[in-house]
Scaffold this motif. Structure first.
Motif, PDB file in Angstrom:
ATOM      1  N   SER A   1       6.073  13.155   2.446  1.00 54.84           N
ATOM      2  CA  SER A   1       6.980  11.759   2.204  1.00 54.84           C
ATOM      3  C   SER A   1       5.963  10.834   1.808  1.00 54.84           C
ATOM      4  O   SER A   1       4.518  10.885   1.816  1.00 54.84           O
ATOM      5  CB  SER A   1       7.736  11.554   3.604  1.00 54.84           C
ATOM      6  OG  SER A   1       6.594  11.130   4.680  1.00 54.84           O
ATOM      7  N   VAL A   2       6.426   9.670   1.550  1.00 54.42           N
ATOM      8  CA  VAL A   2       5.584   8.539   0.964  1.00 54.42           C
ATOM      9  C   VAL A   2       5.787   7.240   1.737  1.00 54.42           C
ATOM     10  O   VAL A   2       7.023   6.974   2.147  1.00 54.42           O
ATOM     11  CB  VAL A   2       5.741   8.126  -0.389  1.00 54.42           C
ATOM     12  CG1 VAL A   2       4.689   7.025  -0.787  1.00 54.42           C
ATOM     13  CG2 VAL A   2       5.436   9.239  -1.431  1.00 54.42           C
TER      14      VAL A   2
ATOM     15  N   ARG B   1       0.842  -1.157  -0.097  1.00 57.59           N
ATOM     16  CA  ARG B   1       0.006   0.075   0.068  1.00 57.59           C
ATOM     17  C   ARG B   1       0.697   1.253  -0.227  1.00 57.59           C
ATOM     18  O   ARG B   1       1.906   1.308   0.690  1.00 57.59           O
ATOM     19  CB  ARG B   1      -0.834   0.098   1.176  1.00 57.59           C
ATOM     20  CG  ARG B   1      -1.786  -0.979   1.194  1.00 57.59           C
ATOM     21  CD  ARG B   1      -3.188  -0.950   2.183  1.00 57.59           C
ATOM     22  NE  ARG B   1      -2.275  -0.769   3.852  1.00 57.59           N
ATOM     23  CZ  ARG B   1      -1.869  -1.965   4.524  1.00 57.59           C
ATOM     24  NH1 ARG B   1      -2.280  -2.980   4.050  1.00 57.59           N
ATOM     25  NH2 ARG B   1      -1.646  -1.705   5.707  1.00 57.59           N
ATOM     26  N   VAL B   2       0.353   2.277  -0.640  1.00 61.86           N
ATOM     27  CA  VAL B   2       1.132   3.527  -0.855  1.00 61.86           C
ATOM     28  C   VAL B   2       0.326   4.772  -0.057  1.00 61.86           C
ATOM     29  O   VAL B   2      -1.101   4.780  -0.487  1.00 61.86           O
ATOM     30  CB  VAL B   2       1.364   3.820  -2.269  1.00 61.86           C
ATOM     31  CG1 VAL B   2       2.256   5.231  -2.358  1.00 61.86           C
ATOM     32  CG2 VAL B   2       2.082   2.744  -3.011  1.00 61.86           C
TER      33      VAL B   2
ATOM     34  N   LYS C   1       4.900  -7.381   5.933  1.00 60.19           N
ATOM     35  CA  LYS C   1       5.868  -7.662   6.712  1.00 60.19           C
ATOM     36  C   LYS C   1       6.998  -6.112   7.042  1.00 60.19           C
ATOM     37  O   LYS C   1       7.507  -6.184   7.830  1.00 60.19           O
ATOM     38  CB  LYS C   1       6.656  -8.589   6.240  1.00 60.19           C
ATOM     39  CG  LYS C   1       6.107 -10.028   6.409  1.00 60.19           C
ATOM     40  CD  LYS C   1       7.191 -11.086   5.667  1.00 60.19           C
ATOM     41  CE  LYS C   1       6.575 -12.258   5.639  1.00 60.19           C
ATOM     42  NZ  LYS C   1       7.045 -13.362   4.916  1.00 60.19           N
ATOM     43  N   ASP C   2       6.640  -5.202   5.908  1.00 62.98           N
ATOM     44  CA  ASP C   2       7.636  -4.256   6.125  1.00 62.98           C
ATOM     45  C   ASP C   2       7.034  -2.777   5.960  1.00 62.98           C
ATOM     46  O   ASP C   2       5.784  -2.698   5.441  1.00 62.98           O
ATOM     47  CB  ASP C   2       8.619  -4.287   5.062  1.00 62.98           C
ATOM     48  CG  ASP C   2       9.296  -5.510   5.263  1.00 62.98           C
ATOM     49  OD1 ASP C   2      10.311  -5.657   5.780  1.00 62.98           O
ATOM     50  OD2 ASP C   2       9.031  -6.594   4.382  1.00 62.98           O
ATOM     51  N   VAL C   3       7.511  -2.011   6.611  1.00 67.12           N
ATOM     52  CA  VAL C   3       7.179  -0.247   6.399  1.00 67.12           C
ATOM     53  C   VAL C   3       8.578   0.275   5.948  1.00 67.12           C
ATOM     54  O   VAL C   3       9.652   0.134   6.571  1.00 67.12           O
ATOM     55  CB  VAL C   3       6.639   0.151   7.564  1.00 67.12           C
ATOM     56  CG1 VAL C   3       6.189   1.521   7.208  1.00 67.12           C
ATOM     57  CG2 VAL C   3       5.346  -0.407   8.074  1.00 67.12           C
ATOM     58  N   ALA C   4       8.252   1.292   5.027  1.00 66.09           N
ATOM     59  CA  ALA C   4       9.429   2.167   4.616  1.00 66.09           C
ATOM     60  C   ALA C   4       8.822   3.460   4.250  1.00 66.09           C
ATOM     61  O   ALA C   4       7.923   3.608   3.804  1.00 66.09           O
ATOM     62  CB  ALA C   4       9.998   1.520   3.350  1.00 66.09           C
ATOM     63  N   GLU C   5       9.441   4.474   4.713  1.00 71.55           N
ATOM     64  CA  GLU C   5       9.280   5.802   4.490  1.00 71.55           C
ATOM     65  C   GLU C   5      10.223   6.418   3.234  1.00 71.55           C
ATOM     66  O   GLU C   5      11.482   6.251   3.295  1.00 71.55           O
ATOM     67  CB  GLU C   5       9.359   6.821   5.738  1.00 71.55           C
ATOM     68  CG  GLU C   5       8.848   8.261   5.169  1.00 71.55           C
ATOM     69  CD  GLU C   5       8.893   9.107   6.464  1.00 71.55           C
ATOM     70  OE1 GLU C   5       8.205  10.035   6.619  1.00 71.55           O
ATOM     71  OE2 GLU C   5       9.593   8.687   7.498  1.00 71.55           O
ATOM     72  N   ILE C   6       9.812   6.662   2.181  1.00 73.93           N
ATOM     73  CA  ILE C   6      10.449   7.632   0.995  1.00 73.93           C
ATOM     74  C   ILE C   6      10.163   9.083   1.038  1.00 73.93           C
ATOM     75  O   ILE C   6       9.104   9.366   0.875  1.00 73.93           O
ATOM     76  CB  ILE C   6      10.007   6.869  -0.103  1.00 73.93           C
ATOM     77  CG1 ILE C   6       9.693   5.446  -0.457  1.00 73.93           C
ATOM     78  CG2 ILE C   6      10.806   7.335  -1.375  1.00 73.93           C
ATOM     79  CD1 ILE C   6      10.862   4.567  -0.204  1.00 73.93           C
ATOM     80  N   THR C   7      11.433   9.559   1.137  1.00 79.91           N
ATOM     81  CA  THR C   7      11.494  11.270   1.155  1.00 79.91           C
ATOM     82  C   THR C   7      12.187  11.823  -0.035  1.00 79.91           C
ATOM     83  O   THR C   7      11.867  13.033  -0.332  1.00 79.91           O
ATOM     84  CB  THR C   7      11.858  11.477   2.529  1.00 79.91           C
ATOM     85  OG1 THR C   7      13.355  11.059   2.600  1.00 79.91           O
ATOM     86  CG2 THR C   7      11.238  11.017   3.814  1.00 79.91           C
ATOM     87  N   GLU C   8      13.008  10.968  -0.639  1.00 86.19           N
ATOM     88  CA  GLU C   8      14.091  11.605  -1.639  1.00 86.19           C
ATOM     89  C   GLU C   8      13.581  11.327  -3.265  1.00 86.19           C
ATOM     90  O   GLU C   8      14.311  11.868  -3.966  1.00 86.19           O
ATOM     91  CB  GLU C   8      15.241  11.251  -1.430  1.00 86.19           C
ATOM     92  CG  GLU C   8      15.767   9.860  -2.099  1.00 86.19           C
ATOM     93  CD  GLU C   8      15.134   8.584  -1.414  1.00 86.19           C
ATOM     94  OE1 GLU C   8      15.105   7.580  -1.686  1.00 86.19           O
ATOM     95  OE2 GLU C   8      14.523   8.699  -0.153  1.00 86.19           O
ATOM     96  N   ALA C   9      12.857  10.215  -3.425  1.00 88.16           N
ATOM     97  CA  ALA C   9      12.367   9.974  -4.911  1.00 88.16           C
ATOM     98  C   ALA C   9      10.704   9.621  -4.912  1.00 88.16           C
ATOM     99  O   ALA C   9      10.163   9.421  -4.242  1.00 88.16           O
ATOM    100  CB  ALA C   9      13.128   8.709  -5.123  1.00 88.16           C
TER     101      ALA C   9
ATOM    102  N   PRO D   1       7.410  13.256  -3.060  1.00 87.01           N
ATOM    103  CA  PRO D   1       7.863  13.648  -1.756  1.00 87.01           C
ATOM    104  C   PRO D   1       8.876  14.897  -1.834  1.00 87.01           C
ATOM    105  O   PRO D   1       9.115  15.224  -2.787  1.00 87.01           O
ATOM    106  CB  PRO D   1       8.511  12.481  -1.109  1.00 87.01           C
ATOM    107  CG  PRO D   1       8.974  11.769  -2.045  1.00 87.01           C
ATOM    108  CD  PRO D   1       8.176  12.300  -3.328  1.00 87.01           C
ATOM    109  N   MET D   2       9.030  15.538  -0.770  1.00 85.47           N
ATOM    110  CA  MET D   2       9.845  16.726  -0.659  1.00 85.47           C
ATOM    111  C   MET D   2      11.275  16.611  -1.237  1.00 85.47           C
ATOM    112  O   MET D   2      11.732  17.733  -1.739  1.00 85.47           O
ATOM    113  CB  MET D   2      10.035  17.062   0.830  1.00 85.47           C
ATOM    114  CG  MET D   2       8.684  17.658   1.440  1.00 85.47           C
ATOM    115  SD  MET D   2       7.957  19.165   0.510  1.00 85.47           S
ATOM    116  CE  MET D   2       9.306  20.295   0.883  1.00 85.47           C
TER     117      MET D   2
END
Length: 537
Positions: free
Chosen positions: A414-415, A388-389, A421-429, A440-441
């Motif tokens: 951010s995204v 999920r996004v 099983k996992d969570v990740a935060e994307i801020t640069e792409a 994202p910013m």
């Protein structure tokens, strides 16, 4: 009334000249006869000026000269006939290719006028005082101007030493010149036996002559098979193709696979696991022997890629790179390293690729291992997992009106990517998911359009100009939406419109008002002194 098979001898003799498709069959048949006669040394001489071809051998010679002119009677002893199944038409090629044939062996000699012989005239056998060792054949009126260029290729796998015009031929694929192993179909040489640099290209020889070869192959990267003549037969009369070639080709391939099994098992027994995998993994995979890895802790480095750049829809996949060293079994089984399977990036799995990149997962080529290998138990098939996004602190949502793509664009801080099983935060792409481009910013470029599309049309043409246009459009849209100066933002928009090209607008001054709220509109007013006009949008 009864019928029976009859043979028109005159017609058969007349038409036999058309049975051979290659003029060099003349030479190969004479070489074959010399080999069957037990020769260990053969000399071939040809003078293109006089058109005389001479072949001398040191075999056991010719005891019955009638055999030369007896069609479809091989004349060989029972052992040779059982071993090689000769056709008995080889010398007949001489009668059609030459005007005169002189054959000498022991104390006998025959001088054959070929036209007379084909007319079934009787030919006298002469006695000689000086004996000829083996057999000597002189053919007159033979047109083989390029024999010098062809005979080396013709004798590549021939087992007997051959000299052409006094120069020994290399015969590089003769069995005696190769490292070979026995197999159920004959003698086999496999390239890569020592270094693992295998090849699928195979030259197949029967009785010393090539009967099967690839369209192209470097001679230093080729397998060589010398077939057992008791099991295989070549096409009459040229002997350049196997009978039932499709069936025999499968037999040969099966035998090569079995030979590789022997080589690999021997290498596994004498080498360390690390050496065995490094040297022979490619051959194991190519010839279907993955199972030899099942009981080893070591894995081939070729199976692992890391995501080193921004994933895009691109056949080069330059965003991944093979790892420097394969992870250990302990690292995999403890979960310190996560192995995932992912299809090539397409319209529907960019979020999964971004998750793999953010979490440092290794892309694992599970197809390169047997299904019984222990590593399979630790592979996550990420394409089967839901990701999920979520946009964090969404700021604005607009449509990108591109030349090739028209996705929704969401600007946010951010995204967040979430799987079971996992969570990740994307801020640069940026990230494209379900026809929405999340920005994202940290994203300022237009590169996310490369996740939205491959920019390849229905004719498999890469639309580079459309890609450039849409990438620039997205980058410009991001820049405008993030601008903090309203004058600069409006000016940037007006510059694209090129208002000066409209004569009606020249010299005019307008007041532009942009509304507020969820779906703000705008109004445009022409200021006093330049005409009365007011528009609302």
């Amino acid at each position: 009334m009864q019928i029976q098979v009859r043979i028109n001898e005159e017609g058969a003799l007349r038409n036999q000249r058309y049975a051979f498709t290659d003029r060099f069959t003349l030479v190969s048949e004479l070489l074959q006869n010399a080999r069957r006669a037990g020769a260990t040394h053969i000399e071939v001489d040809y003078d293109a000026g006089t058109q005389v071809l001479t072949i001398r051998d040191d075999g056991h010679g010719l005891d019955d000269f009638q055999k030369l002119l007896s069609f479809h009677e091989s004349g060989w002893d029972a052992a040779t006939s059982a071993e090689e199944r000769p056709f008995g038409v080889g010398f007949s090629k001489c009668l059609y290719a030459a005007t005169r044939c002189v054959v000498a062996s022991g104390h006998q000699r025959v001088d054959i006028d070929t036209a007379a012989a084909l007319a079934k005239a009787s030919i006298d056998i002469e006695s000689m005082a000086d004996a000829v060792t083996g057999t000597r054949i002189d053919l007159h009126g033979v047109d083989l101007p390029d024999l010098g260029e062809r005979i080396e290729t013709l004798c590549l796998g021939f087992p007997v030493e051959v000299l052409f015009n006094g120069k020994p031929l290399m015969r590089r694929f003769a069995a005696a010149h190769l490292t070979t192993m026995d197999s159920p179909i004959g003698t086999v040489h496999l390239t890569g036996m020592q270094d693992g640099k295998f090849s699928y290209n195979t030259l197949v020889f029967l009785q010393g002559f090539c009967v099967m070869k690839p369209n192209y192959c470097p001679f230093d990267e080729v397998n060589v098979v010398h077939l057992d003549s008791r099991q295989f037969m070549a096409r009459l009369p040229d002997r350049d193709k196997l009978i039932d070639e499709d069936v025999q080709s499968k037999r040969i391939s099966t035998a090569l696979t079995a030979c590789w099994r022997q080589i690999l098992e021997s290498a596994k027994a004498r080498l360390s696991p690390e050496q065995f995998v490094v040297i022979y993994y490619a051959a194991m995979r190519a010839w279907g022997h993955w199972d030899l890895l099942n009981d080893l802790d070591v894995l081939p480095v070729e199976l692992f890629d890391e995501v080193v750049d921004y994933p895009i829809q691109d056949d080069d996949r330059s965003y991944i790179r093979q790892v420097a060293a394969a992870p250990t079994r302990e690292a995999i089984e403890s979960g310190a390293v996560t192995l995932v399977s992912l299809d090539w990036l397409g319209d529907d799995n960019a979020a999964r690729w971004m998750l793999a990149r953010a979490k440092g997962f290794l892309i694992f080529d599970w197809i390169g291992l047997s299904s019984d290998h222990w590593a399979w138990r630790h592979v996550r098939f990420l394409d089967n997992e839901t990701v999920r996004v979520e946009a964090v602190s969404e700021q604005i949502r607009v449509q990108l009106e591109g030349r090739w793509i028209w996705p929704t664009v969401i600007l946010c801080d951010s995204v967040i990517l979430r799987s079971a099983k996992d969570v990740a935060e994307i801020t640069e792409a940026g990230l494209c998911h379900e026809d929405v481009v999340y920005i994202p910013m940290g994203e300022t470029s237009g590169q996310p359009v490369r996740q939205a599309s491959s920019f390849i049309d229905e004719n498999e043409q890469f639309m580079s100009s459309d890609l450039d246009a849409d990438r620039d459009a997205l980058a410009d849209l991001i820049r405008r939406l993030r601008s903090v100066d309203p004058v600069q933002t409006l000016d940037s928009l007006l510059q694209e419109l090129g208002l000066g090209k409209y004569p009606l607008l020249r010299g005019k001054t307008f007041a532009v008002t942009v509304g507020d709220g969820v779906a703000p509109g705008h109004s445009v007013a022409l200021l006093a002194g330049t005409g009365d006009c007011h528009a609302v949008g």
